[in-house]
Motif scaffolding. Sequence first.
Motif, PDB file in Angstrom:
ATOM      1  N   LEU B  37      42.616  44.827  34.726  1.00  0.00           N
ATOM      2  CA  LEU B  37      42.403  44.838  33.272  1.00  0.00           C
ATOM      3  C   LEU B  37      42.323  43.408  32.752  1.00  0.00           C
ATOM      4  CD1 LEU B  37      44.926  47.569  32.122  1.00  0.00           C
ATOM      5  CD2 LEU B  37      42.522  47.837  32.649  1.00  0.00           C
ATOM      6  N   PHE B  38      41.483  43.166  31.812  1.00  0.00           N
ATOM      7  CA  PHE B  38      41.366  41.851  31.163  1.00  0.00           C
ATOM      8  C   PHE B  38      41.194  40.721  32.168  1.00  0.00           C
ATOM      9  CE2 PHE B  38      44.486  44.338  28.563  1.00  0.00           C
ATOM     10  CZ  PHE B  38      43.561  44.780  27.649  1.00  0.00           C
ATOM     11  N   TYR B  39      40.547  40.960  33.305  1.00  0.00           N
ATOM     12  CA  TYR B  39      40.241  39.943  34.316  1.00  0.00           C
ATOM     13  C   TYR B  39      41.462  39.321  34.970  1.00  0.00           C
ATOM     14  CZ  TYR B  39      35.958  40.426  31.716  1.00  0.00           C
ATOM     15  OH  TYR B  39      34.886  40.949  31.085  1.00  0.00           O
ATOM     16  N   SER B  40      42.661  39.767  34.630  1.00  0.00           N
ATOM     17  CA  SER B  40      43.798  39.054  35.220  1.00  0.00           C
ATOM     18  C   SER B  40      44.931  40.007  35.617  1.00  0.00           C
ATOM     19  CB  SER B  40      44.335  38.025  34.240  1.00  0.00           C
ATOM     20  OG  SER B  40      44.709  38.696  33.049  1.00  0.00           O
ATOM     21  N   ILE B  41      45.148  41.057  34.825  1.00  0.00           N
ATOM     22  CA  ILE B  41      46.313  41.906  35.061  1.00  0.00           C
ATOM     23  C   ILE B  41      45.901  43.085  35.932  1.00  0.00           C
ATOM     24  CG2 ILE B  41      48.185  43.192  33.968  1.00  0.00           C
ATOM     25  CD1 ILE B  41      47.237  41.688  31.330  1.00  0.00           C
ATOM     26  N   LEU B  42      46.612  43.280  37.064  1.00  0.00           N
ATOM     27  CA  LEU B  42      46.356  44.412  37.926  1.00  0.00           C
ATOM     28  C   LEU B  42      47.319  45.525  37.507  1.00  0.00           C
ATOM     29  CD1 LEU B  42      44.346  44.494  40.308  1.00  0.00           C
ATOM     30  CD2 LEU B  42      46.270  44.256  41.840  1.00  0.00           C
TER      31      LEU B  42
END
Lengths: 178, 178
Positions: B37-42
């Motif tokens: 999500l959001f390119y950073s949060i898995l």
Amino acid sequence: MELVKDVNLTLVLRLFATFLLVLSACLVAFDSQTKLLFYSILRKASFRDLNALFVLVCIDSAAAAYNVLQILRCSIFPSPKVDKNLAWLCYLLDQAVVYLAFAANSAALQGSLFAITGQNNFQWMKLCNIYTRFCIQIGGALVCGFIACLVLAVISALSAYSLFRLYSPKHFLQLKAK
Amino acid sequence: MELVKDVNLTLVLRLFATFLLVLSACLVAFDSQTKLLFYSILRKASFRDLNALFVLVCIDSAAAAYNVLQILRCSIFPSPKVDKNLAWLCYLLDQAVVYLAFAANSAALQGSLFAITGQNNFQWMKLCNIYTRFCIQIGGALVCGFIACLVLAVISALSAYSLFRLYSPKHFLQLKAK
């Protein structure tokens, strides 16, 4: 004589269930609370905000109407003779009503639990810290609803009893000899 | 002979219900999907994120275990004589199991509907556009769960039948003469 006792018990239970169902539906339907949020936006909470509560009002009203019809049938035609087809119809309808009412109450309970606790990991925010009085009234309605379900379950057990005791204890799905 | 037919029907239905309940519990319990999500949060979605799904797994497993016990009892002691107390016990337990399973499935359905549609007026966001595969598997589990509830309802009607046909059609709550 004994049959009359049985019918009267069902009648009293149906009256009680109808009362509880109407009470539950009214508590939900006439529940609303208006709050001033963020110093500018006036928001009103009502049962139409949550689909589960809307469905609960519909199903509780329908179940109450069904029970009123059954009470009328019992009062107008207190048939002392036992009719197999009528007993089957009552049994199936009673079963359908109790399962529907139970499902609607469980779904509304689940929806209300979200409103109380929220779901942090989904970013679903709590609502009951804002609309506290609204939530308490819904809680009361759910308690009435679940007691009504219990009474409906007893009614459906009684109608199972009055249907299945017509059958022979030895032969499968065969009526007892008169 | 007729009684044996009745018992075998219940046995087959119980096997089918157990299979569906285990399938439903497994589909929910082994469902998980990881998304960036959001390119950073898995973020990983699992059934533990939603209390209703956790409760569903527990209740489905308990109902399956109960039905396995009943199948064992029927297979080991295929008692041809009809015992009133045992029939009452089976009836009450069957009723409790079907209502519990039905409530758990309805609550899980309500929770899943929120995840599909969201609630705009509460700012509860949709989740199934993110975790699509996860949601489809939960949907399959709920379908299995509701079919299992239907089978359990038929089982509880059969156990009502085998209990109440012991009673006299004329006298209230009085056993039939042998």
